[in-house]
Design an enzyme around this catalytic site. Structure first.
Site, PDB file in Angstrom:
ATOM      1  N   SER A   2       0.839  -1.215   0.000  1.00 31.73           N
ATOM      2  CA  SER A   2       0.000   0.000   0.000  1.00 31.73           C
ATOM      3  C   SER A   2       0.862   1.249   0.000  1.00 31.73           C
ATOM      4  O   SER A   2       1.990   1.252   0.503  1.00 31.73           O
ATOM      5  CB  SER A   2      -0.871   0.007   1.258  1.00 31.73           C
ATOM      6  OG  SER A   2      -1.477   1.269   1.443  1.00 31.73           O
ATOM      7  N   TYR A  34      -1.084  -0.209  10.304  1.00 33.14           N
ATOM      8  CA  TYR A  34      -1.328  -0.679   8.928  1.00 33.14           C
ATOM      9  C   TYR A  34      -0.128  -0.357   8.035  1.00 33.14           C
ATOM     10  O   TYR A  34       0.360  -1.221   7.296  1.00 33.14           O
ATOM     11  CB  TYR A  34      -2.604  -0.013   8.384  1.00 33.14           C
ATOM     12  CG  TYR A  34      -2.953  -0.398   6.970  1.00 33.14           C
ATOM     13  CD1 TYR A  34      -3.531  -1.634   6.694  1.00 33.14           C
ATOM     14  CD2 TYR A  34      -2.714   0.467   5.895  1.00 33.14           C
ATOM     15  CE1 TYR A  34      -3.856  -2.000   5.389  1.00 33.14           C
ATOM     16  CE2 TYR A  34      -3.035   0.112   4.594  1.00 33.14           C
ATOM     17  CZ  TYR A  34      -3.611  -1.121   4.344  1.00 33.14           C
ATOM     18  OH  TYR A  34      -3.921  -1.482   3.049  1.00 33.14           O
TER      19      TYR A  34
END
Ligand SMILES: NC(=O)c1ccc[n+]([C@@H]2O[C@H](COP(=O)([O-])OP(=O)(O)OC[C@H]3O[C@@H](n4cnc5c(N)ncnc54)[C@H](OP(=O)(O)O)[C@@H]3O)[C@@H](O)[C@H]2O)c1
Length: 235
Positions: free
Chosen positions: A138, A151
């Site tokens: 990501s 995350y």
């Protein structure tokens, strides 16, 4: 030549779209996730279009189930395998408000599971003399976002895992690609308190087309990393 793809997180979003795109292109697909009904529905959809799909229910937060799911996939699809590590969770929260359980769960599913699935599939790839591992990372792994410290750390770890694994296995004909991905319109956003404009996000089908193209790239090429963003960039 038979080509098979083991896709984790195939019950929704990017994994589901990638499985569909690969099956449309003639790949046998092994579909891994927890929600059996969604996997079965996808498998039926692919087989109705003439493809071959096998659903494998597994909770990838359990290390034994990571290895077991790959072993089951090996018995159900043929050919030289690719692995798309798309299963993942995002619980955006400031660290002080996040629970230890949520922190551990994100690390387990986003980082440990792709490492263990990769570890489990390497003997199969070595036996076939090749293979391709694609990890869905990501933009949060290369850009600091408040509320995404955990995350983002899992995705930064996944990026380095891919680089180091590539250095280990490239002489065996095994390729590793990290997809550094921007905002994509999937279920992942449903439970978040901040949601950018969904209309500006990438569509999972577009991401899937890129994943398919990477896995189908000529064997004398190695795409170590792709940064794929919506046209407006970070939303
Ligand atoms: N959407 C975005 O904007 C975006 C951006 C960058 C990167 N990504 C990454 O893209 C990947 C796919 O996410 P998505 O956007 O497609 O979200 P999604 O629609 O929520 O899909 C997540 C998938 O992960 C599976 N999964 C979650 N926990 C699991 C577990 N314990 N065991 C097995 N499977 C599990 C889910 O299946 P079950 O619930 O059925 O188990 C589901 O198929 C993730 O790694 C995410 O971090 C997404």
């Amino acid at each position: 030549m038979i080509r098979s793809a083991v896709v984790t997180g195939a019950s929704s979003g990017i994994g589901r779209a990638a499985a569909l795109a690969l099956a449309e292109s003639g790949w046998q697909v092994a579909l891994i996730a927890r929600r059996e009904a969604l996997l079965e529905a996808l498998s039926e959809e692919i087989e109705a279009r003439g493809g071959l799909a096998k659903s494998i229910v597994a909770d990838l937060s359990n290390p034994e189930q990571c290895a077991g799911a790959i072993e089951t996939a090996r018995s159900r699809v043929g050919g030289t395998p690719s692995l798309v590590n798309a299963a993942g969770v995002a619980r955006f929260a400031n660290l002080a408000e996040d629970s230890p359980e949520s922190v551990a769960a994100q690390i387990q599913i986003n980082l440990v599971a792709p490492i263990l699935c990769s570890r489990a599939i390497l003997p199969w790839m070595a036996e076939r003399g090749g293979g391709h591992i694609l990890n869905v990372a990501s933009v949060a792994g290369i850009t600091p976002f408040a509320g995404a410290s955990v995350y983002g750390s899992t995705k930064a770890g996944l990026l380095m895992f891919g680089k180091a694994l590539a250095a280990e296995v490239r002489t065996q004909g095994i390729r590793v690609t990290t997809l550094v991905l921007g905002a994509t319109d999937t279920e992942l956003w449903d439970a978040q308190s901040f949601v950018p404009s969904r209309g500006d996000m990438l569509r999972p089908e577009s991401v899937a087309a890129v994943i398919r193209d990477v896995l189908e790239s000529p064997c004398d090429t190695s795409i170590d990393r792709i940064d794929l963003m919506p046209p407006k960039g970070i939303l």
